[in-house]
Design an enzyme around this catalytic site. Sequence first.
Site, PDB file in Angstrom:
ATOM      1  N   GLY A  13       0.821  -1.034  -0.015  1.00 34.21           N
ATOM      2  CA  GLY A  13      -0.039  -0.054   0.027  1.00 34.21           C
ATOM      3  C   GLY A  13       0.863   1.196   0.159  1.00 34.21           C
ATOM      4  N   GLY A  15      -0.040   4.445  -0.482  1.00 38.04           N
ATOM      5  CA  GLY A  15      -0.995   5.852  -0.426  1.00 38.04           C
ATOM      6  C   GLY A  15      -0.496   6.493   0.661  1.00 38.04           C
ATOM      7  N   ASP A  37       1.976  -1.618  -4.783  1.00 39.41           N
ATOM      8  CA  ASP A  37       0.906  -1.146  -4.733  1.00 39.41           C
ATOM      9  C   ASP A  37       0.055  -1.477  -6.095  1.00 39.41           C
ATOM     10  OD1 ASP A  37      -0.953   1.573  -3.271  1.00 39.41           O
ATOM     11  OD2 ASP A  37      -1.756   0.925  -5.091  1.00 39.41           O
ATOM     12  N   ARG A  86     -11.254   5.917   5.319  1.00 41.84           N
ATOM     13  CA  ARG A  86     -12.727   6.545   5.569  1.00 41.84           C
ATOM     14  C   ARG A  86     -12.681   7.952   4.839  1.00 41.84           C
ATOM     15  NH1 ARG A  86     -13.937   7.168  11.859  1.00 41.84           N
ATOM     16  NH2 ARG A  86     -11.793   7.326  12.198  1.00 41.84           N
ATOM     17  N   ASN A  99     -12.251  -3.897   2.239  1.00 41.09           N
ATOM     18  CA  ASN A  99     -10.869  -4.090   2.804  1.00 41.09           C
ATOM     19  C   ASN A  99     -10.538  -5.727   3.088  1.00 41.09           C
ATOM     20  OD1 ASN A  99     -10.465  -1.623   2.346  1.00 41.09           O
ATOM     21  ND2 ASN A  99     -10.096  -0.830   4.532  1.00 41.09           N
ATOM     22  N   ARG A 155      -2.246   9.831  20.664  1.00 41.61           N
ATOM     23  CA  ARG A 155      -3.379  10.828  20.567  1.00 41.61           C
ATOM     24  C   ARG A 155      -3.510  11.164  22.291  1.00 41.61           C
ATOM     25  NH1 ARG A 155      -6.637   8.128  15.522  1.00 41.61           N
ATOM     26  NH2 ARG A 155      -5.704   9.344  13.792  1.00 41.61           N
ATOM     27  N   HIS A 179      -9.688  -1.147  18.049  1.00 46.99           N
ATOM     28  CA  HIS A 179      -9.392   0.308  17.587  1.00 46.99           C
ATOM     29  C   HIS A 179     -10.650   0.758  16.957  1.00 46.99           C
ATOM     30  CE1 HIS A 179      -7.187   3.503  15.630  1.00 46.99           C
ATOM     31  NE2 HIS A 179      -7.491   3.213  14.478  1.00 46.99           N
TER      32      HIS A 179
HETATM   33  O1  TXD Z   1      -4.543   3.263  13.571  1.00 46.97           O
HETATM   34  C1  TXD Z   1      -4.871   2.681  12.382  1.00 46.97           C
HETATM   35  N1  TXD Z   1      -4.645   1.445  12.224  1.00 46.97           N
HETATM   36  C2  TXD Z   1      -5.433   3.572  11.295  1.00 46.97           C
HETATM   37  C3  TXD Z   1      -5.539   2.723   9.989  1.00 46.97           C
HETATM   38  C4  TXD Z   1      -4.995   4.972  11.195  1.00 46.97           C
HETATM   39  C5  TXD Z   1      -5.317   5.482  10.023  1.00 46.97           C
HETATM   40  C6  TXD Z   1      -5.726   4.933   8.658  1.00 46.97           C
HETATM   41  N2  TXD Z   1      -6.112   3.584   8.957  1.00 46.97           N
HETATM   42  C7  TXD Z   1      -6.412   2.805   7.483  1.00 46.97           C
HETATM   43  O2  TXD Z   1      -5.010   2.469   6.876  1.00 46.97           O
HETATM   44  C8  TXD Z   1      -7.265   3.415   6.669  1.00 46.97           C
HETATM   45  O3  TXD Z   1      -8.474   3.360   7.212  1.00 46.97           O
HETATM   46  C9  TXD Z   1      -7.166   2.561   5.289  1.00 46.97           C
HETATM   47  O4  TXD Z   1      -7.775   1.295   5.588  1.00 46.97           O
HETATM   48  C10 TXD Z   1      -5.494   2.344   5.299  1.00 46.97           C
HETATM   49  C11 TXD Z   1      -4.741   2.956   4.739  1.00 46.97           C
HETATM   50  O5  TXD Z   1      -4.757   4.339   5.042  1.00 46.97           O
HETATM   51  P1  TXD Z   1      -4.291   5.454   3.796  1.00 46.97           P
HETATM   52  O6  TXD Z   1      -4.535   6.854   4.132  1.00 46.97           O
HETATM   53  O7  TXD Z   1      -2.950   5.341   3.474  1.00 46.97           O
HETATM   54  O8  TXD Z   1      -5.227   5.077   2.514  1.00 46.97           O
HETATM   55  P2  TXD Z   1      -4.623   5.269   0.809  1.00 46.97           P
HETATM   56  O9  TXD Z   1      -4.092   6.736   0.797  1.00 46.97           O
HETATM   57  O10 TXD Z   1      -6.040   5.237   0.161  1.00 46.97           O
HETATM   58  O11 TXD Z   1      -3.834   4.201   0.527  1.00 46.97           O
HETATM   59  C12 TXD Z   1      -4.219   3.047   0.704  1.00 46.97           C
HETATM   60  C13 TXD Z   1      -3.571   2.271  -0.730  1.00 46.97           C
HETATM   61  C14 TXD Z   1      -3.885   2.832  -2.196  1.00 46.97           C
HETATM   62  O12 TXD Z   1      -2.578   3.333  -2.674  1.00 46.97           O
HETATM   63  C15 TXD Z   1      -4.562   1.813  -2.861  1.00 46.97           C
HETATM   64  O13 TXD Z   1      -4.200   1.783  -4.214  1.00 46.97           O
HETATM   65  C16 TXD Z   1      -3.919   0.661  -2.143  1.00 46.97           C
HETATM   66  O14 TXD Z   1      -3.684   0.889  -0.824  1.00 46.97           O
HETATM   67  N3  TXD Z   1      -4.371  -0.548  -2.483  1.00 46.97           N
HETATM   68  C17 TXD Z   1      -3.860  -1.674  -2.432  1.00 46.97           C
HETATM   69  N4  TXD Z   1      -2.317  -2.161  -2.444  1.00 46.97           N
HETATM   70  C18 TXD Z   1      -2.241  -3.141  -2.480  1.00 46.97           C
HETATM   71  N5  TXD Z   1      -2.938  -4.323  -2.829  1.00 46.97           N
HETATM   72  C19 TXD Z   1      -4.359  -3.999  -3.016  1.00 46.97           C
HETATM   73  N6  TXD Z   1      -5.229  -5.024  -3.344  1.00 46.97           N
HETATM   74  C20 TXD Z   1      -4.606  -2.641  -3.028  1.00 46.97           C
HETATM   75  N7  TXD Z   1      -6.092  -2.301  -3.096  1.00 46.97           N
HETATM   76  C21 TXD Z   1      -5.770  -0.755  -2.735  1.00 46.97           C
END
Ligand code: TXD
Length: 312
Positions: A13, A15, A37, A86, A99, A155, A179
């Site tokens: 991932g 992102g 990704d 979210r 997810n 936090r 969480h």
């Molecule tokens: O404390 C915690 N655990 C939380 C977690 C704190 C904040 C955010 N939390 C969760 O982390 C959030 O709810 C998301 O489920 C994840 C990732 O958050 P992020 O802000 O990094 O999301 P992005 O920017 O959308 O990045 C997710 C990436 C994006 O680039 C997609 O293309 C990629 O995931 N993606 C994948 N990568 C690999 N394999 C697959 N199948 C895939 N599908 C999407």
Amino acid sequence: MSEQKRKKIALIGAGNIGGSMAYLACAKELGDVVLFDVVEDMPQGKALDLRHAAPVLGSSSNVTGTNDYADISGSDVCIVTAGLARKPGMSRDDLLATNAKIMKSVAQGIKENAPEAFVIIVSNPLDAMVTLCQRETGFPSERVVGMAGVLDSARYRSFLAEEVGVSPVVIDAFVLGGHGDTMVPIRSHTTVGGIPITHFIKPERLDEIEQRVRKAGGEVVALLKTGSAFYSPATAALEMAESFLKDQKKVLPCAALLNGEYGYEGIYIGVPTVIGGKGVERIIEIELNDEEKKALAVSAEAVKSLITSLPE
Ligand code: TXD
């Protein structure tokens, strides 16, 4: 001469959180970084940008990007943020179905290409995603852990530091349990430079602060409008990865699989753990007062009901 091998960190991932972790891992020279990704070329672009930053950062870490799981081969640690984040008005649990499908594919990719890795799950809903990843990989539970407690505790520490007027660094605090809205700030173990927090803040004000901790993720989502927090989760996940990579044996609140600890069996919830070179090396059972025990039971129930909605 024994062969010195660089550590390899796979970020599944690339992102907001993945990119932030790549930058921080590079700046701290934790090891070589591979960004994975499914979005074509995006991880390669972020990696190229980070390689351009390395000379100024003073970092020798090599950062690469890929859309091919084969490139994570030999990784020491895999940190998973793959999945949707979210949007305003969404709960973490709303992300479950989408997810979960993504996590199944990620678990397969890690199992086939990095079978010895320590796996840190970040994707939400966290407690369900870490459960699913451990089930799908079949890895021993000490090598599959969830990141949430370090962030939620950070936090709590940040809000308490603002309230007391001290550095957040001198605040020690644990947030345990799931969480989500049922997370449990452990007031009885919270100190300011070793002094109990109740010396500084009245119980009713602590109630308000602890409620703000539970809603802190949503507070950021509401302000950002297009996604969720990423600097603080990235920093929290890397503290766990660093404790593993350097065998620091830090005591960190993480989502770990309980095997009777705190009276729970077979569920992942946030508990104090020792993270070292073998992964989750110990789960520490701390004394909880009656209120904290009850709140942890409510949180465990919330996690259990979330797990029942996981697709088989
Ligand atoms: O404390 C915690 N655990 C939380 C977690 C704190 C904040 C955010 N939390 C969760 O982390 C959030 O709810 C998301 O489920 C994840 C990732 O958050 P992020 O802000 O990094 O999301 P992005 O920017 O959308 O990045 C997710 C990436 C994006 O680039 C997609 O293309 C990629 O995931 N993606 C994948 N990568 C690999 N394999 C697959 N199948 C895939 N599908 C999407």
